[in-house]
Structures are given as C-alpha cells and as structure tokens.
Design a protein around this motif. Structure first.
Motif, PDB file in Angstrom:
ATOM      1  N   GLY A 414     -24.537  -8.940 -40.977  1.00 53.91           N
ATOM      2  CA  GLY A 414     -25.537  -8.117 -41.643  1.00 53.91           C
ATOM      3  C   GLY A 414     -25.853  -8.574 -43.052  1.00 53.91           C
ATOM      4  N   THR A 415     -24.997  -9.406 -43.642  1.00 60.16           N
ATOM      5  CA  THR A 415     -25.230  -9.947 -44.978  1.00 60.16           C
ATOM      6  C   THR A 415     -25.198 -11.465 -44.913  1.00 60.16           C
ATOM      7  OG1 THR A 415     -22.874  -9.860 -45.523  1.00 60.16           O
ATOM      8  CG2 THR A 415     -24.194  -7.928 -46.074  1.00 60.16           C
ATOM      9  N   ASP A 416     -25.694 -12.097 -45.963  1.00 64.67           N
ATOM     10  CA  ASP A 416     -25.730 -13.555 -46.000  1.00 64.67           C
ATOM     11  C   ASP A 416     -24.391 -14.121 -46.454  1.00 64.67           C
ATOM     12  OD1 ASP A 416     -28.384 -13.573 -45.217  1.00 64.67           O
ATOM     13  OD2 ASP A 416     -29.141 -13.520 -47.283  1.00 64.67           O
ATOM     14  N   ARG A 417     -24.099 -15.299 -45.946  1.00 66.74           N
ATOM     15  CA  ARG A 417     -22.927 -16.051 -46.389  1.00 66.74           C
ATOM     16  C   ARG A 417     -23.112 -17.492 -45.940  1.00 66.74           C
ATOM     17  NH1 ARG A 417     -17.654 -14.967 -42.499  1.00 66.74           N
ATOM     18  NH2 ARG A 417     -18.381 -16.251 -40.735  1.00 66.74           N
ATOM     19  N   PRO A 418     -22.375 -18.440 -46.513  1.00 66.39           N
ATOM     20  CA  PRO A 418     -22.514 -19.845 -46.088  1.00 66.39           C
ATOM     21  C   PRO A 418     -22.210 -20.003 -44.607  1.00 66.39           C
ATOM     22  CG  PRO A 418     -21.316 -19.709 -48.162  1.00 66.39           C
ATOM     23  CD  PRO A 418     -21.464 -18.306 -47.672  1.00 66.39           C
ATOM     24  N   GLY A 419     -23.061 -20.782 -43.924  1.00 68.73           N
ATOM     25  CA  GLY A 419     -22.888 -21.013 -42.499  1.00 68.73           C
ATOM     26  C   GLY A 419     -23.559 -19.980 -41.620  1.00 68.73           C
ATOM     27  N   ARG A 420     -24.197 -18.972 -42.206  1.00 69.13           N
ATOM     28  CA  ARG A 420     -24.880 -17.921 -41.447  1.00 69.13           C
ATOM     29  C   ARG A 420     -26.375 -18.019 -41.706  1.00 69.13           C
ATOM     30  NH1 ARG A 420     -22.591 -12.084 -42.363  1.00 69.13           N
ATOM     31  NH2 ARG A 420     -20.893 -13.027 -41.119  1.00 69.13           N
ATOM     32  N   THR A 421     -27.177 -18.027 -40.654  1.00 67.32           N
ATOM     33  CA  THR A 421     -28.628 -18.193 -40.755  1.00 67.32           C
ATOM     34  C   THR A 421     -29.320 -16.983 -40.156  1.00 67.32           C
ATOM     35  OG1 THR A 421     -28.360 -20.583 -40.517  1.00 67.32           O
ATOM     36  CG2 THR A 421     -30.574 -19.697 -40.230  1.00 67.32           C
ATOM     37  N   SER A 422     -30.370 -16.519 -40.851  1.00 64.40           N
ATOM     38  CA  SER A 422     -31.165 -15.416 -40.334  1.00 64.40           C
ATOM     39  C   SER A 422     -32.531 -15.441 -41.006  1.00 64.40           C
ATOM     40  CB  SER A 422     -30.479 -14.070 -40.599  1.00 64.40           C
ATOM     41  OG  SER A 422     -31.308 -12.999 -40.161  1.00 64.40           O
ATOM     42  N   PRO A 423     -33.611 -15.171 -40.259  1.00 61.26           N
ATOM     43  CA  PRO A 423     -34.941 -15.115 -40.872  1.00 61.26           C
ATOM     44  C   PRO A 423     -35.235 -13.775 -41.529  1.00 61.26           C
ATOM     45  CG  PRO A 423     -35.134 -14.789 -38.517  1.00 61.26           C
ATOM     46  CD  PRO A 423     -33.675 -15.039 -38.784  1.00 61.26           C
ATOM     47  N   SER A 424     -34.350 -12.791 -41.368  1.00 66.97           N
ATOM     48  CA  SER A 424     -34.578 -11.440 -41.881  1.00 66.97           C
ATOM     49  C   SER A 424     -33.753 -11.202 -43.134  1.00 66.97           C
ATOM     50  CB  SER A 424     -34.216 -10.397 -40.813  1.00 66.97           C
ATOM     51  OG  SER A 424     -34.936 -10.629 -39.620  1.00 66.97           O
ATOM     52  N   PRO A 425     -34.186 -10.290 -43.987  1.00 67.90           N
ATOM     53  CA  PRO A 425     -33.413  -9.999 -45.210  1.00 67.90           C
ATOM     54  C   PRO A 425     -32.087  -9.338 -44.876  1.00 67.90           C
ATOM     55  CG  PRO A 425     -35.226  -8.447 -44.952  1.00 67.90           C
ATOM     56  CD  PRO A 425     -35.428  -9.495 -43.913  1.00 67.90           C
ATOM     57  N   PRO A 426     -31.081  -9.485 -45.724  1.00 69.50           N
ATOM     58  CA  PRO A 426     -29.758  -8.899 -45.433  1.00 69.50           C
ATOM     59  C   PRO A 426     -29.764  -7.390 -45.613  1.00 69.50           C
ATOM     60  CG  PRO A 426     -29.753  -9.918 -47.595  1.00 69.50           C
ATOM     61  CD  PRO A 426     -31.083 -10.259 -46.976  1.00 69.50           C
ATOM     62  N   LEU A 427     -28.817  -6.746 -44.962  1.00 66.90           N
ATOM     63  CA  LEU A 427     -28.611  -5.314 -45.143  1.00 66.90           C
ATOM     64  C   LEU A 427     -27.731  -5.081 -46.361  1.00 66.90           C
ATOM     65  CD1 LEU A 427     -27.866  -4.246 -41.435  1.00 66.90           C
ATOM     66  CD2 LEU A 427     -30.078  -4.331 -42.608  1.00 66.90           C
ATOM     67  N   ARG A 428     -27.765  -3.857 -46.834  1.00 67.92           N
ATOM     68  CA  ARG A 428     -26.891  -3.513 -47.949  1.00 67.92           C
ATOM     69  C   ARG A 428     -25.441  -3.539 -47.476  1.00 67.92           C
ATOM     70  NH1 ARG A 428     -28.249   1.889 -51.078  1.00 67.92           N
ATOM     71  NH2 ARG A 428     -30.127   0.610 -51.449  1.00 67.92           N
ATOM     72  N   GLU A 429     -24.602  -4.190 -48.278  1.00 68.34           N
ATOM     73  CA  GLU A 429     -23.202  -4.334 -47.882  1.00 68.34           C
ATOM     74  C   GLU A 429     -22.533  -2.966 -47.777  1.00 68.34           C
ATOM     75  OE1 GLU A 429     -19.262  -6.972 -49.138  1.00 68.34           O
ATOM     76  OE2 GLU A 429     -21.205  -7.246 -50.143  1.00 68.34           O
ATOM     77  N   GLY A 430     -21.771  -2.760 -46.698  1.00 71.04           N
ATOM     78  CA  GLY A 430     -21.089  -1.490 -46.453  1.00 71.04           C
ATOM     79  C   GLY A 430     -21.875  -0.540 -45.592  1.00 71.04           C
ATOM     80  N   THR A 431     -23.060  -0.946 -45.101  1.00 70.56           N
ATOM     81  CA  THR A 431     -23.868  -0.083 -44.242  1.00 70.56           C
ATOM     82  C   THR A 431     -23.238   0.009 -42.852  1.00 70.56           C
ATOM     83  OG1 THR A 431     -25.868  -0.750 -45.443  1.00 70.56           O
ATOM     84  CG2 THR A 431     -26.171   0.268 -43.283  1.00 70.56           C
ATOM     85  N   PRO A 432     -23.105   1.216 -42.282  1.00 68.48           N
ATOM     86  CA  PRO A 432     -22.598   1.326 -40.904  1.00 68.48           C
ATOM     87  C   PRO A 432     -23.543   0.621 -39.932  1.00 68.48           C
ATOM     88  CG  PRO A 432     -22.509   3.456 -42.033  1.00 68.48           C
ATOM     89  CD  PRO A 432     -23.307   2.548 -42.908  1.00 68.48           C
TER      90      PRO A 432
END
Length: 512
Positions: A414-432
């Motif tokens: 749900g959030t960005d990090r090295p090695g992770r690809t997504s065309p969509s914006p990340p979610l707020r960290e800690g979201t269920p």
C-alpha cells in the motif's frame, strides 16, 4: 477596450519613473511645507517684536508744550527735549484730531499717515501696517493717547523685517531647488536598489521565455514582497514545467498507444483479409481447407472483438467509471478465480492461502476478508492477475494466491518502497487494508520491465507474439479498477525470483 488599456499603460510610464517622481514630489511638498511654516513663524515673531517696541514706547506728559489756552496741545514736543530711539517716528494730533507735526528723522521716507485721526487704519490703539509716502517701504504704526485728549502715532519701519523675509524666501527657493535635485538623484538610487530584485526577475523571465524552463527566480525571501512574489512565481513555474512534461509524456504515450493499437489490430485484420481473398480466388477448395480458413477468420475476429472490448472498457474506466457498492469477500472472489483458472493451468499448481503463508492453508485457517466495491470488477482483476501468471510462467510453476488483512506499510503493501512498482499513488501509512496477492515462481522481471508492465499494450516479449501473452491491456485494466476502488495494484519482482502482484484495497470501505 484593449487598445485603450494598452494606451493608458504606455502613458503611465515605468514603475521606476513613477516611484522616483512620486517620492521626489512628496519630499518637495514636505520641504516646501516646512519652509512655509518656518517663514510664517519667523515673520510673525519679527512683527511681534516690532509691536512690542511700539507698545513699550510712551511719551511722558511733560514732553508736551501748551499754548495760552490750557487743555489744548498746540505743538509737538521740542526735539531737543525728547530723545527718540533709532528709527522711531512720531506724528502728533491735537484734541480736534488734526495733525500738528512730526518728530523723528532718517533718510527713509516716512509713513503715509492721514491728516486727521479718523483716517487711521486702526483708531483702537492696536498696531497696523501702512505704506511709506514714497517707494515700496512699509511702516508699523500704533496710535497712543496724549495729555488733554490729544493723541500721537508711533511708527517703526519694517525694512529689517522685509529684508529678512525676502532673503529667507530666496534662501528657501535655493534650498528647495537643491533639495529637489538631490532628492531626485537619491530617489533614483534608492528605487534602483529597491527594484533590483524585480530587475533580476525580469532578466530571468526573459531567459525563461527564450526556452530555458529550468531557471528559477533567485529572490525568495519570505520577509519581502518581491521574495514572496518570487516564491509564488517559482511554484507556478514548477507546476508549469511539470504540466509541460506531463503533456509531453501524455503525447508520447498517446502516440505509442495508437501505434500499439494499430499493431495489435493489423495482425488479425491481415489474417482475415488474407483468408477472405483466398476464399474468393479459390472457390474450389476442399471442405477441410474451407473449415480451417473459417476457423482462423472467426478466431481473429474474436481477437479483434476482445481488443475492442478492452479498449472500450479502459475508456470507460478513464472517463467516469460506475462501480457497484456492495460488501465483497475477497476470499470468496479468490476461491472462485482459482477454481476457474485451474482448468487452464496446464500443469501449474495454483494454491490458495492466507497472507504471509508459504503453503496452502486449511479451511480453518482461512478468514473472512471483506471490503466494499464492485464484485464483478474485482473478480475481473483477480482473473487478469491469474491469467498473467499462467501465461508468463513455464509449465509446472507454482502460483500462490494469498488473501488477508493488515495495515498499509512497507511490509504489507500500500506504500512505496525500493523494489515495489505501482502506477497509483500510495495509501496513507497505517490505513486498514485488505490484500490479495498472486505470487509466482517464474522468471520474474527486470527493473526496466517492471516500470512499464502496467502500461497499455506493453508486453515483455519484444516479438509481441500472442503465444506469450495477450494484447497487453490486462494489467492496465486491473490497475484502473483497483485505483477506482480507492486502492492500488502493485508489483514486487526481480529477475529469476518470480513476481508478486498485490491488490490493496481499503478494509471495509472503498470509493467506488
């Protein structure tokens, strides 16, 4: 109207000129006002000094000489018996108010006084100003009462006052001219120094207009007006540059999209055209040849139909997608998709498990994973992910489908990090979140391939053969649906280590 506005702006002059002349005018008005006040104060003070001298001067009664007729002043005092201060002049009137003579000397013409008391400017004893009998001199006079109802007028010349005030006026004029010239020069220097940031902005803006969009305004001090203006303009330039880059990227993407779409449509259309021409030219074909030609025509027609359907679906998802809002159990969706994909697995092992497990889970280990969204579209996403895994992995490869819940973060997704690809914006960290993963142990993707895998019509196979993939729209459709539900689709992969496609959705509620 535009012509009038431009004409008015031309006539108004430059900002620097308006500031210089405005400051000089205000300063000149201030200096002139100070000079005027000083002149009036000095003149009033000098005139008041003259009036005090007139008021303090009083002839003693014994200075007057009488005729035989007592009670009447016959003649003025004898000059030898009366000593007058310098510049004083006295004019005497008898009891009837007629002039009897004058006392006092000097080269300056005396005051122009009437022959009778009634003609005096002020008969109440207050000082008054009269002209000299000749020339442009002036005298200050005051009527005083003598013995036996006689009267006399004390006069003092105003030459000293007029001379002082005239010199002061000339001095003020010279000072005003010098001050105005100095103020104009100083104002030009101060205004030039104050407008220096605007001048730098002007030069930078000219360079930006010439085509260098990477330049930014140097003055961004938040404590000054020009600094705040520079900050706002830099922000605007950043957004403009970003918009231009996005436009260029969008145009390039559109050109690539049109080229890919044309390439995808050209192959089946060429096949259909070829077999149709073959059928028209060779009518005496065998039944087996006709059946094979008809089959290929129908197969390629179906490919075109599927491609057009996918394009229409993407256009609909990009415009204003309409999703149903229902409670959806991702575990049930995953189970149905696994059951359907098992018939096309071609020897591949598809296992359903819980999030974080590495093997198939027992029924008692599975949990309910609910979100809100469109069950048909979410099932389409899972089906596309499974189809992608089955298509791009060799036979016998294991494919794991894992479902679970958690909170968005670097580990769960749900959030960005090295090695992770997504065309969509990340979610707020800690979201269920609710998570559905499709992991395979296939060849994986390189970082360059992973960055483009969600693009429309992109296929890893450079030959674009349909034996190794579809039209390249499946992952783009899945990503659009995930983002439309308030979540996102992401990929973690490495060459030779397989791929993990992860569908992340808000837990219990979506935004369809």
């Amino acid at each position: 109207m535009i012509r009038r506005i431009r004409l008015h702006a031309t006539r108004s002059g430059s900002l620097r000129g308006r500031l210089v002349w405005g400051a000089a005018l205000l300063a000149a008005v201030a200096v002139l006002a100070a000079q005027t006040i000083g002149f009036l104060v000095l003149r009033s003070w000098l005139l008041h000094r003259v009036d005090e001298q007139l008021d303090d001067f009083v002839l003693p009664p014994q200075s007057f000489s009488h005729d035989a007729d007592p009670g009447r002043v016959l003649r003025p005092p004898d000059p030898e018996t009366v000593t007058l201060p310098s510049d004083f002049r006295l004019t005497f009137y008898d009891t009837a108010g007629h002039e009897q003579g004058a006392l006092g000397g000097g080269r300056a013409p005396g005051p122009d006084l009437p022959e009778s008391v009634g003609g005096l400017p002020r008969a109440d004893g207050r000082p008054a100003t009269v002209q000299a009998v000749s020339g442009d001199g002036r005298w200050r006079i005051q009527k005083k009462t003598g013995p036996d109802r006689s009267s006399y007028v004390v006069a003092l010349p105003l030459d000293t006052l007029d001379g002082a005030t005239d010199k002061l006026l000339w001095l003020n004029a010279v000072v005003l001219a010098a001050a105005l010239a100095g103020l104009v020069a100083l104002s030009r220097w101060v205004v030039r120094l104050g407008l220096l940031p605007l001048t730098r902005m002007e030069h930078t803006a000219q360079d930006i207009t010439a085509g260098d969009l990477s330049l930014r305004l140097p003055d961004t001090d938040p404590h000054t007006e020009t600094g705040r203006l520079g900050t706002v303009l830099n922000t605007m330039l950043d957004r403009l540059e970003q918009a231009l880059h996005e436009r260029e990227f969008s145009e390039a993407r559109l050109r690539r999209f049109v080229a890919d779409a044309g390439h995808e449509l050209r192959t089946p259309l060429t096949t259909i055209q070829g077999f149709a021409e073959l059928a028209l030219r060779h009518e005496a074909r065998s039944p087996a040849e006709r059946r094979e030609g008809d089959r290929l025509i129908a197969q390629n027609t179906e490919r075109i139909s599927l491609l057009v359907d996918d394009l229409l679906l993407l256009a609909k998802l990009d415009k204003e997608p309409a999703y149903r809002s229902e409670r959806v159990d991702l575990l049930a969706v995953a189970a149905d998709s696994v059951s359907e994909a098992a018939h096309q697995s071609d020897g591949r092992l598809i296992r359903l498990g819980t999030l974080g497990s590495g093997s198939a889970a027992d029924e008692e280990d599975l949990e309910l994973v609910e979100t809100t969204g469109d069950p048909h579209r979410l099932r389409q996403v899972v089906g596309n992910l499974l189809a992608n895994a089955l298509t791009h992995t060799p036979p016998g490869t294991k494919v794991d489908v894992r479902v679970g819940t958690g909170r968005s973060g670097p580990t769960t997704g749900g959030t960005d990090r090295p090695g992770r690809t997504s065309p969509s914006p990340p979610l707020r960290e800690g979201t269920p979140i609710c998570v559905l993963e499709v992991a395979d142990r296939g060849p994986g993707l390189s970082p360059e391939e992973a960055d483009r895998v969600f693009e429309r019509f992109y296929r890893v196979d450079p030959s674009r053969s349909h034996d190794h993939g579809g039209s390249g729209l499946g992952l783009a459709i899945a990503s659009a649906i995930a983002q439309g539900h308030g979540g996102r689709l992401e990929l973690e992969t490495a060459t030779g280590r397989g791929s993990v496609f992860r569908l992340v959705l808000p837990a219990g509620s979506g935004t369809p």
